[in-house]
Design a protein around this motif. Structure first.
Motif: not given
Length: 820
Positions: A30-34, A178-188, A507-514, A540-542
């Motif tokens: 039921t996951t909505a696509p990004p 499968n996508y196991t990572g993700a990234f979200r930002s207030s900047d589209a 973006l994963t390592k520096v913007a999301a900081g993971l 946000a990120g994973a």
């Protein structure tokens, strides 16, 4: 584990046997696509029982269809969604758009006479050269365009060219991972960039390797080092056992460090070094010490060979496509190219030494401790030698130097370099996004987070406006001034080139900081999201780790930053907080569960292993699993949730409006100081201040410039003229004269009824300072010059003029010099 996309009819009606099974083994979700992903299967998940190393196919209809001319395809709109057939007139063309680039092939069913029928595919809205041919016929009126033995190409658009009237029915497509990572930002723009980069890597993931390009143009192979950003993006977006296994297969296939091993492009010195860095990336992501130990001797062999010529004259040969780096295969490369390679090598040696020092590595590799000491010393010695040479850094070499953790560049030097080299919008992006990845890393590693975010938006956000779901092989932000999405671009770069996917891992390592603090996030993880302000900024990120996902969800609103981190059981989290945000907010304290938490430095907190020292200096750290709240003292005009951007570009030279009025009547209007007419032997009278006009990387036979040199131009990314000056007047103007050749000579493809925009030839002129290779004027599209057109540059220094083909060859007829 790639995406193969098929354009055909409904599965029940298709008599064709496909090379892969139809999409199967899906899990209900039921996951909505990004919202910002171009991948139609981004939210799809497969059952663990499905063999993820096997490819699958799936179907997708066109999103748009039309005729050329429009009256030549009756009912074209009915093909959208496969809701009916389309009648195409003989001699006309049908164009279908699948909305986003896919790895696929074109299949269709016809009713009517198919004799003489041609079909084509392309990444843009004009047939790709060499991809137009007769389709292969199958039973039941079915046809398939088979351009190579693997079938798939980079396809967004497909074309049909019937000689007689036909009816065309339907269309469809394929993929997995499968996508196991993700990234979200207030900047589209940042969020879209992550998903486009991930999609580009995914489209080039094959069953047993990573491709270097989606379109088959002869170089779609596994290339050592070329796949470094691709694999980094795959590890960020698809980290899981299947992906780690694929990366390991790719590393094995492209290992030149073993005795007697030869792989594609291992003679390019940067590529083996980049391969060693992919070995490091694999270990950081997977924690697989045994595989790292197995590769370690080969890594050592490659690094030792490169260190043997350090600061001498290493045969670098290639550092990417940019005139500041000799634009490709350079042979005797310039100082900037060699200097860039030196910085890369120091970074690679120190990174290898760091991983050799972990206890887990020593358990798998008994010699690890001694090797760690050896390569730590090598990195220190190289750093001292490079600093002692007083290097004159340019943009690219400064970027590579700044990413090294050994003190090649101090904090003060980094600030000076960024101020002088990195903040000019006209020069900041490398012509090759492969190199832009390192400039982006340098800004992030150096602690210039706001500059880095602006850079990502300039150099990858700009590509989003032109690309078809993936990122481009070459890019200039200048192209946005005369190109729209789906247009053919100057030099016809690959439009799904995975070496441009480096923005995703960044973006994963520096913007999301993971970041892991131990290989495979063994016991510790760093979470240090990159806020740029505190008035609505969010990130946000994973990322997948062997024991489970590591994730962050962070916001900064009204002076309060909230960082919610999660990690597998047994993994300790260190949260990093910027001491000062870009809008002037200053960190005043941190809290865990409403209790004040001590602010630690990188060494005390353990964060030093996961962050560059220059960046770590601008952070405070908190040890905490769970949510950390940080208080900032902010000015009243704090920024909103949109990341910073570059100021509009400025240029050192001016370009006059195109002159289409003068035509061939140039005497008295142009060439008052001198000229060279390229199509006429001996028609040359250069002024005394012009020491030479030569063809870059080509024999200086100036009479050839007016001939159709499409093949030669393709190898050089256009026709390139170097104008050397000595004592030129300050008022100097250099003009190029373009005149259209007969249409029969300017065909970009076989004679097909898809006219070039404007109906004739078109090129783009790129003017670069001859000494530095930097852009000095706005790039300009030269079209509609059947009667002749003059492009004039006001610049009194030596200049490189790159004439890049759009439609037709990269042809120029004359050059003129005037100073009064």
């Amino acid at each position: 584990m790639v995406l193969y996309y098929l354009l055909a009819a409904a599965a029940a009606a298709a008599p064709l046997t496909e090379p892969f099974a139809w999409l199967n083994g899906l899990l209900p979700t039921t996951t909505a696509p990004p919202p910002h992903s171009p991948d139609p299967l981004v939210a799809t998940r497969w059952a663990s029982s499905v063999n993820s190393s096997l490819l699958q196919v799936y179907a997708s209809p066109p999103v748009e269809a039309w005729g050329v001319p429009a009256t030549g395809a009756h009912g074209a709109a009915s093909l959208v969604g496969n809701n009916g057939s389309c009648a195409v007139s003989g001699g006309a063309a049908l164009v279908v758009d699948f909305g986003v680039e896919r790895a696929g092939w074109f299949e269709f069913r016809l009713a009517g006479d198919a004799s003489g029928l041609l079909a084509a595919i392309s990444e843009y809205d004009y047939p790709w050269t060499g991809k137009t041919m007769a389709p292969v016929a199958y039973d039941g009126g079915w046809y398939r365009l088979e351009t190579n033995g693997e079938l798939y190409e980079g396809a967004r658009y497909a074309f049909l060219f019937p000689k007689s009237d036909v009816d065309v029915v339907e269309a469809r497509v394929v993929a997995r991972v499968n996508y196991t990572g993700a990234f979200r930002s207030s900047d589209a723009t940042l969020e879209k960039s992550w998903y486009a980069a991930a999609y580009g890597a995914r489209l080039n993931m094959n069953a047993d390797d990573f491709g270097s390009i989606l379109m088959d143009r002869g170089d779609r192979v596994s290339i050592q080092g070329d796949g470094h950003p691709t694999m980094a993006a795959a590890l960020a977006a698809f980290g899981a056992p299947a992906t780690w296994d694929l990366v390991k297969l790719m590393l094995n296939k492209t290992d030149s460090g073993c005795a007697g091993c030869r792989v594609v492009d291992d003679s390019l010195m940067s590529y083996p070094v980049l391969w060693t860095m992919s070995v490091n990336d694999y270990y950081w992501a997977s924690g697989d010490a045994e595989t790292f130990a197995r590769f370690a001797p080969d890594v050592a062999t490659i690094l030792d060979k490169a260190l043997a010529t350090f600061l001498a004259t290493p045969p670098v040969e290639f550092m990417g496509w940019d005139d500041r780096l000799d634009n490709g295969f350079c042979g005797e490369c310039t100082g900037e190219t060699r200097l860039a390679f030196s910085g890369l090598l120091v970074r690679a040696v120190s990174d290898f030494a760091q991983l050799l020092g972990f206890p887990k590595t020593r358990d798998a590799l008994p010699a690890a401790a001694e090797l760690a000491r050896r390569y730590s010393r090598a990195a220190e010695n190289a750093t001292r030698a490079l600093r002692a040479s007083e290097p004159a850094y340019g943009l690219h070499s400064a970027a590579y130097a700044m990413t090294a953790r050994t003190g090649l560049v101090t904090a003060g030097e980094a600030e000076a370099l960024v101020s002088s080299l990195f903040r000019d919008a006209a020069a900041a992006c490398s012509w090759s996004p492969f190199n832009s990845f390192w400039i982006l890393q340098a800004l992030g590693d150096g602690g210039f987070g706001d500059d880095a975010l602006a850079y990502a938006k300039l150099c990858w956000g700009g590509m989003l406006e032109l690309a078809n779901g993936c990122f481009l092989e070459l890019f200039s932000p200048e192209w946005l001034r005369f190109s729209d999405a789906g247009d053919k671009l100057p030099t016809k770069p690959s439009e799904c080139h995975p070496w441009s996917s480096g923005v995703a891992p960044w973006l994963t390592k520096v913007a999301a900081g993971l970041s892991p603090l131990d290989p495979g996030y063994g016991a510790r993880a760093l979470v240090a999201p990159l806020f740029w302000g505190c008035a609505g900024a969010a990130v946000a990120g994973a990322v997948a780790a062997p024991a489970g996902d590591v994730a962050v969800d962070a916001t900064c609103v009204g002076g309060v930053a909230t960082v919610a981190a999660s990690a597998p059981r047994g993994v300790a989290v260190v949260v990093g907080l910027r001491k000062t945000l870009g809008d002037g907010c200053v960190l005043t304290g941190a809290f865990v569960d409403h209790e004040a938490a001590p602010l630690l430095d990188a060494e005390t907190s353990g964060a030093a292993a996961g962050m560059h020292p220059l960046n770590a200096a601008g952070h405070a750290f908190v040890r905490a699993n769970g949510t950390v709240a940080a208080a900032y003292d902010c000015p009243s005009d704090a920024s909103d949730g949109t990341a910073p951007t570059y100021a509009p570009p400025t240029y050192a030279a001016a370009v006059a409006p195109l002159d289409r009025a003068t035509g061939g009547r140039w005497p008295g209007a142009y060439g008052g100081d001198g000229y060279a007419l390229f199509g006429i032997d001996g028609a040359e009278r250069l002024p005394s201040y012009v020491s030479n006009v030569t063809a870059y990387k080509r024999e200086p036979k100036r009479t050839t410039y007016a001939a159709n040199e499409t093949a030669a131009a393709a190898r050089l990314c256009g026709t390139v003229l170097d104008v050397s000056l000595d004592g030129a007047p300050a008022s100097l103007r250099v003009a190029l004269y373009f005149v259209d050749a007969p249409a029969s000579d300017d065909r970009d493809d076989s004679p097909l009824p898809v006219p070039t925009p404007g109906g004739g030839a078109a090129s783009v002129v790129r003017a670069l300072d001859l000494a530095t290779g930097s852009l000095v004027a706005p790039e300009e599209k030269i079209a509609d010059f059947a009667g002749g057109a003059y492009w004039t540059l006001a610049y009194a220094k030596g200049v490189r003029l790159r004439i890049m083909p759009l439609y037709g060859s990269a042809r120029v007829s004359a050059i003129f010099f005037d100073s009064s």
